[in-house]
Design an enzyme around this catalytic site. Structure first.
Site, mmCIF file in Angstrom:
data_model
loop_
_atom_site.group_PDB
_atom_site.id
_atom_site.type_symbol
_atom_site.label_atom_id
_atom_site.label_comp_id
_atom_site.label_asym_id
_atom_site.label_seq_id
_atom_site.Cartn_x
_atom_site.Cartn_y
_atom_site.Cartn_z
ATOM 1 N N GLU A 71 83.334 60.177 29.779
ATOM 2 C CA GLU A 71 84.207 59.274 29.043
ATOM 3 C C GLU A 71 84.184 57.940 29.759
ATOM 4 O O GLU A 71 84.562 57.850 30.929
ATOM 5 C CB GLU A 71 85.641 59.813 29.016
ATOM 6 C CG GLU A 71 85.970 60.594 27.777
ATOM 7 C CD GLU A 71 87.450 60.923 27.679
ATOM 8 O OE1 GLU A 71 88.276 60.185 28.267
ATOM 9 O OE2 GLU A 71 87.767 61.926 27.046
ATOM 10 N N ASP A 113 98.146 53.779 28.776
ATOM 11 C CA ASP A 113 97.645 54.083 30.107
ATOM 12 C C ASP A 113 98.665 53.811 31.200
ATOM 13 O O ASP A 113 99.432 52.852 31.123
ATOM 14 C CB ASP A 113 96.375 53.276 30.386
ATOM 15 C CG ASP A 113 95.178 53.868 29.671
ATOM 16 O OD1 ASP A 113 94.879 55.052 29.934
ATOM 17 O OD2 ASP A 113 94.571 53.182 28.837
#
Lengths: 403, 266
Positions: free
Chosen positions: B49, B60
């Protein structure tokens, strides 16, 4: 885009305003947003909720706010009549309270015990801390570290009201980063927490809900203008950062085809300098903070830092309904520079004895331009969205005056 | 069969749990990026990823936020990311690469142009954090070009939506192990085992589990019931202090080796 006949029919069932709006959020927020949408859909037509909101707006906020014909300012400008919607006279000094009173009620009906909010200049933070104090809810306000430094008095006001102010040190350390951080808090604490977004941005249902709570501004102003002047205004203007006060005053006029709607964005040092916050006038469609709208980003799609003398307009996106109204040709969006806003600030102070917020000074500046284009019996309705007491330090510093 | 399908089919027939490390493109260093990608494969990555830096990474935690900020400060953009993938593909045509990020950079690149260039570079899938199934009409050009849209499911996902996600899943379905942001600490494997088992039974694609996996112990526990384990923040954090490209590769190897071993010891 096909011809739109009813501007009051938006957003659609997907929370979209034409190509804009929607729900561009992480998977974890989809269910909380669905719950909020369901709760709000029920409450917005619930007679008990509406009655309680009306009571709060009347007795706590102090509504209706007056519509005031600024005769000396109009005369000075030498054009049409400039009429001000006095949102600066609300409790806490701006239109922001219309929304926080409404959302705090939604929070209570949903059984949430904790409120979070993001703030730039601190006005929405103060308005959130205010309603949280009144309802006995815990309140956490996220604010960029840079803004905390710039707006110390509002930080202290929030603390006096019992709120916890959390400095945000990521990214540009301003409003957009505070919004990201509030969203992160919400993702993590969604069980007991209600997120009061302060403008008509964010994912659905926020652009609709915040608009609905501010639409009382336009409903009152439309009726008051007809009552006092016997007709609708020729043009309505308001400043646009996220766009909540503008959509608030525009909304009641959207289907009055003969009424021009003009949003004044922060052109900062001038749009050509790149130091501005005019997302609609100078940005492109993109995705930010949960919705598709016009954004200011660079070639790599990174959101850029914006500039405005007014912290409340210093935002690189804008509410999706404004993006929709722009593309549909129903509203126009133009830039007003820092200098033009400051000039309007001083003029309103000297001619009418009113200190407008720096944000609202953009609307006053635009109203003056529009009034010059119209005959003397014309009417320019401007939203005086907030009072300027909070800005006196900024203005003094800018003009080299030590207080 | 796509690279992702081939990889998961191979894992299944070998009875192994997949390891999917996440790194932010351009961090710790743009110059060392291609060698880091190869280093991840050497350390046991089954799928990579690759995070596309974005200025406003809403989902995040601080570790990945800061990695994005560092990469952006070095001027890293989507075009760099695609160039690194293309360079990686010169010697590795097997390891699937999924780009993870947010919509605005892709929006500014242009969906159709991005779809074409990403396929050309050798990207296999995209996971757009702020693009849930309901808005994925915008990614139609990507799907048409053959890129998998990696969808997420979370503990808050309602049953009706979960059914739709399982039906629409391509490549793999990413199960977010808890409601929160990337890199947060809490992880209760007991709670999620049952949930993931239910999703695996219904999903048209394999199920990878991520968020909050930070070491061999956590990976092993997740590996008991997932097709693959995603490790992001803990790795990014480990890489952050690297002094050279070789140091970054060494750190990745040292960090991932015990995790790989724990997954294979099942």
């Amino acid at each position: 885009m096909t011809q739109i006949t009813d501007f009051h029919a938006w957003p659609d069932a997907h929370g979209r305003f034409g190509d804009f709006g929607g729900i561009y959020v992480a998977e974890t927020l989809m269910e909380p947003l669905a719950e909020l949408t369901a709760a709000y859909e029920k409450l917005r037509t619930d007679p008990a909720f509406i009655a309680e909101l009306d009571r709060d707006l009347k007795h706590y906020v102090g509504r209706p706010s007056p519509v005031y014909h600024a005769e000396r300012l109009s005369k000075h400008v030498g054009g049409a009549r400039i009429v001000l919607k006095r949102e600066d006279l609300n409790h806490t000094g701006a239109h922001k309270i219309n929304n926080t009173v409404g959302q705090a009620l939604v929070a209570r009906y949903m059984g949430k015990s904790r409120i979070i909010a993001e703030t730039g200049a601190g006005q929405h933070g103060v308005a959130s801390a205010t309603v949280a104090a009144r309802m006995g809810l815990k309140c956490v306000v996220y604010m960029g570290a840079v803004d905390i430094e710039r707006q110390k008095i509002n930080v202290y006001r929030m603390r006096l009201l019992g709120a916890e102010v959390v400095p945000v040190t990521s990214g540009s350390k301003t409003l957009k980063d505070a919004l990201n951080e509030a969203m992160r808090d919400w993702v993590t604490n969604v069980e007991d927490t209600f997120y009061i977004i302060g403008t008509v941005a964010g994912p659905h249902p926020y652009p609709q809900m915040v608009r609905d709570f501010n639409a009382i501004v336009g409903r009152e102003a439309r009726a008051q203008t007809i009552e006092q002047f016997g007709r609708l205004p020729d043009v309505v203007t308001a400043c646009v950062g996220g766009g909540s006060n503008a959509i608030g005053i525009f909304h009641a006029f959207l289907n009055d085809g003969g009424v021009r709607l003009v949003g004044a964005e922060a052109a900062g040092d001038g749009i050509e300098t790149g130091r501005h916050a005019a997302s609609l006038a100078a940005g492109k469609p993109g995705v930010l903070h949960g919705n598709r709208t016009y954004v200011l980003s660079d070639a790599n799609g990174q959101i850029v830092e914006t500039h405005s003398i007014s912290a409340g307009l210093d935002y690189p996106g804008v509410g999706p309904e404004h993006a929709f109204l722009k593309d549909a040709g129903r509203a126009e969006y133009v830039g007003v520079t820092d200098d033009e806003a400051l000039e309007a600030f001083h003029l309103l102070a000297r001619t009418e004895g009113i200190l407008p917020a720096l944000e609202s000074s953009h609307a006053i500046a635009q109203a003056m331009k529009l009034a010059r284009e119209l005959p003397k019996d014309g009417i320019v309705l401007a939203n005086l969205s907030g009072r300027g007491d909070k800005d006196v330090h900024t203005i003094a510093a800018r003009e080299g005056i030590e207080l | 069969m796509s690279r992702i399908e081939r990889r998961f089919a191979a894992l299944k027939s070998a009875g192994r749990t997949g390891l999917i490390p996440f790194v932010t493109a351009g961090d710790p260093s743009p110059d060392g990026m291609v060698s880091l990608l190869h280093g991840l494969v050497a350390a046991g990555a089954d799928v990579i990823e690759l995070g596309v830096p974005f200025s406003d990474p809403m989902a995040d935690g601080p570790v990945i936020q800061h990695a994005s900020e560092r990469a952006i400060a070095k001027g890293v953009g989507l075009a760099n990311v695609l160039a690194w993938v293309a360079a990686f593909r010169e010697t590795d045509d097997e390891t699937p690469i999924v780009l993870m990020g947010y919509l605005n950079p892709v929006e500014m690149y242009g969906y159709a142009a991005f779809a074409e260039d990403a396929v050309e570079a050798g990207v296999d899938g995209v996971l757009m954090v702020d693009c849930p199934l309901e808005e994925s009409h915008v990614l139609e050009p990507l799907r048409e070009a053959g890129l998998d849209q990696i969808l997420l499911a979370s503990p808050t996902t309602a049953e009706t939506r979960l059914a739709a996600l399982c039906e629409a899943a391509t490549g793999f379905l990413y199960y977010v192990s808890f409601a929160g942001i990337t890199g947060a600490a809490q992880l209760s494997t007991g709670d999620i085992a049952e949930r993931v088992a239910g999703i695996r039974a219904r999903s048209k694609a394999p199920v990878a589990v991520g968020f909050g996996v930070r070491d061999a112990e956590g990976a092993k526990a997740i590996g008991e019931f997932a097709d693959a384990v995603v490790i992001g923040s803990a790795l990014v954090d480990r890489l952050a202090g690297a002094t050279s490209a070789d140091d970054a590769v060494g750190r990745a190897r040292d960090f991932l080796a015990p995790i790989r071993a724990a997954l294979d010891a099942r």
